[in-house]
Write a protein that holds these residues in place. Sequence first.
Motif, PDB file in Angstrom:
ATOM      1  N   MET A   1       0.834  -1.166   0.000  1.00  0.00           N
ATOM      2  CA  MET A   1       0.000   0.000   0.000  1.00  0.00           C
ATOM      3  C   MET A   1       0.889   1.241   0.000  1.00  0.00           C
ATOM      4  O   MET A   1       1.775   1.386   0.832  1.00  0.00           O
ATOM      5  CB  MET A   1      -0.880  -0.014   1.252  1.00  0.00           C
ATOM      6  CG  MET A   1      -1.807   1.145   1.343  1.00  0.00           C
ATOM      7  SD  MET A   1      -2.932   0.854   2.710  1.00  0.00           S
ATOM      8  CE  MET A   1      -2.824   2.403   3.503  1.00  0.00           C
ATOM      9  N   LYS A   2       0.695   2.108  -0.927  1.00  0.00           N
ATOM     10  CA  LYS A   2       1.473   3.339  -1.057  1.00  0.00           C
ATOM     11  C   LYS A   2       0.826   4.441  -0.218  1.00  0.00           C
ATOM     12  O   LYS A   2      -0.350   4.741  -0.384  1.00  0.00           O
ATOM     13  CB  LYS A   2       1.533   3.749  -2.529  1.00  0.00           C
ATOM     14  CG  LYS A   2       2.353   4.949  -2.792  1.00  0.00           C
ATOM     15  CD  LYS A   2       3.725   4.566  -3.248  1.00  0.00           C
ATOM     16  CE  LYS A   2       4.440   5.837  -3.685  1.00  0.00           C
ATOM     17  NZ  LYS A   2       5.831   5.712  -3.644  1.00  0.00           N
ATOM     18  N   VAL A   3       1.606   5.016   0.696  1.00  0.00           N
ATOM     19  CA  VAL A   3       1.096   6.078   1.566  1.00  0.00           C
ATOM     20  C   VAL A   3       1.653   7.406   1.061  1.00  0.00           C
ATOM     21  O   VAL A   3       2.861   7.530   0.847  1.00  0.00           O
ATOM     22  CB  VAL A   3       1.528   5.839   3.028  1.00  0.00           C
ATOM     23  CG1 VAL A   3       1.008   6.927   3.937  1.00  0.00           C
ATOM     24  CG2 VAL A   3       1.056   4.476   3.501  1.00  0.00           C
TER      25      VAL A   3
ATOM     26  N   VAL B   1       0.992  12.246   4.417  1.00  0.00           N
ATOM     27  CA  VAL B   1       0.466  11.386   5.479  1.00  0.00           C
ATOM     28  C   VAL B   1       1.619  10.777   6.279  1.00  0.00           C
ATOM     29  O   VAL B   1       1.581  10.725   7.508  1.00  0.00           O
ATOM     30  CB  VAL B   1      -0.445  10.282   4.890  1.00  0.00           C
ATOM     31  CG1 VAL B   1      -0.879   9.298   5.959  1.00  0.00           C
ATOM     32  CG2 VAL B   1      -1.647  10.896   4.202  1.00  0.00           C
ATOM     33  N   ARG B   2       2.673  10.356   5.593  1.00  0.00           N
ATOM     34  CA  ARG B   2       3.841   9.798   6.277  1.00  0.00           C
ATOM     35  C   ARG B   2       4.468  10.820   7.215  1.00  0.00           C
ATOM     36  O   ARG B   2       4.835  10.506   8.344  1.00  0.00           O
ATOM     37  CB  ARG B   2       4.891   9.338   5.262  1.00  0.00           C
ATOM     38  CG  ARG B   2       4.609   8.003   4.634  1.00  0.00           C
ATOM     39  CD  ARG B   2       5.821   7.503   3.893  1.00  0.00           C
ATOM     40  NE  ARG B   2       6.430   8.567   3.109  1.00  0.00           N
ATOM     41  CZ  ARG B   2       6.553   8.559   1.791  1.00  0.00           C
ATOM     42  NH1 ARG B   2       6.153   7.534   1.100  1.00  0.00           N
ATOM     43  NH2 ARG B   2       7.098   9.565   1.152  1.00  0.00           N
TER      44      ARG B   2
ATOM     45  N   LYS C   1       5.329  12.821  12.791  1.00  0.00           N
ATOM     46  CA  LYS C   1       5.239  13.838  13.846  1.00  0.00           C
ATOM     47  C   LYS C   1       4.458  13.313  15.043  1.00  0.00           C
ATOM     48  O   LYS C   1       4.828  13.536  16.189  1.00  0.00           O
ATOM     49  CB  LYS C   1       4.596  15.109  13.312  1.00  0.00           C
ATOM     50  CG  LYS C   1       5.503  15.901  12.409  1.00  0.00           C
ATOM     51  CD  LYS C   1       4.834  17.167  11.926  1.00  0.00           C
ATOM     52  CE  LYS C   1       5.753  17.904  10.966  1.00  0.00           C
ATOM     53  NZ  LYS C   1       5.153  19.121  10.456  1.00  0.00           N
ATOM     54  N   ILE C   2       3.364  12.602  14.782  1.00  0.00           N
ATOM     55  CA  ILE C   2       2.567  12.034  15.865  1.00  0.00           C
ATOM     56  C   ILE C   2       3.395  11.023  16.654  1.00  0.00           C
ATOM     57  O   ILE C   2       3.405  11.025  17.889  1.00  0.00           O
ATOM     58  CB  ILE C   2       1.286  11.362  15.314  1.00  0.00           C
ATOM     59  CG1 ILE C   2       0.336  12.413  14.788  1.00  0.00           C
ATOM     60  CG2 ILE C   2       0.609  10.521  16.382  1.00  0.00           C
ATOM     61  CD1 ILE C   2      -0.874  11.827  14.095  1.00  0.00           C
ATOM     62  N   GLY C   3       4.108  10.172  15.962  1.00  0.00           N
ATOM     63  CA  GLY C   3       4.936   9.164  16.622  1.00  0.00           C
ATOM     64  C   GLY C   3       6.051   9.782  17.441  1.00  0.00           C
ATOM     65  O   GLY C   3       6.375   9.309  18.530  1.00  0.00           O
ATOM     66  N   THR C   4       6.651  10.855  16.928  1.00  0.00           N
ATOM     67  CA  THR C   4       7.720  11.525  17.649  1.00  0.00           C
ATOM     68  C   THR C   4       7.198  12.116  18.946  1.00  0.00           C
ATOM     69  O   THR C   4       7.817  11.990  20.001  1.00  0.00           O
ATOM     70  CB  THR C   4       8.343  12.633  16.780  1.00  0.00           C
ATOM     71  OG1 THR C   4       8.873  12.031  15.605  1.00  0.00           O
ATOM     72  CG2 THR C   4       9.447  13.362  17.519  1.00  0.00           C
TER      73      THR C   4
END
Length: 64
Positions: free
Chosen positions: A1-3, A7-8, A13-16
Amino acid sequence: MKVPKAVREWLSKIGTKGGSRTSPAKAAAVRENGKLGGRPPGKKSETTREVSTDTKRGRNKGRH
């Protein structure tokens, strides 16, 4: 699936932000580890070299 790139970046940023949060459990663990003396000093290997701090004579300019 290509993101898509946007979005990536957004997910990154959310993960950081999530990974940098300190929970009460993490804070307690840090305090306990500090009581034991903290992180042990690193092991010196054969490839580790000592860096001179003699900067008064102009040595080590640009080499830190």
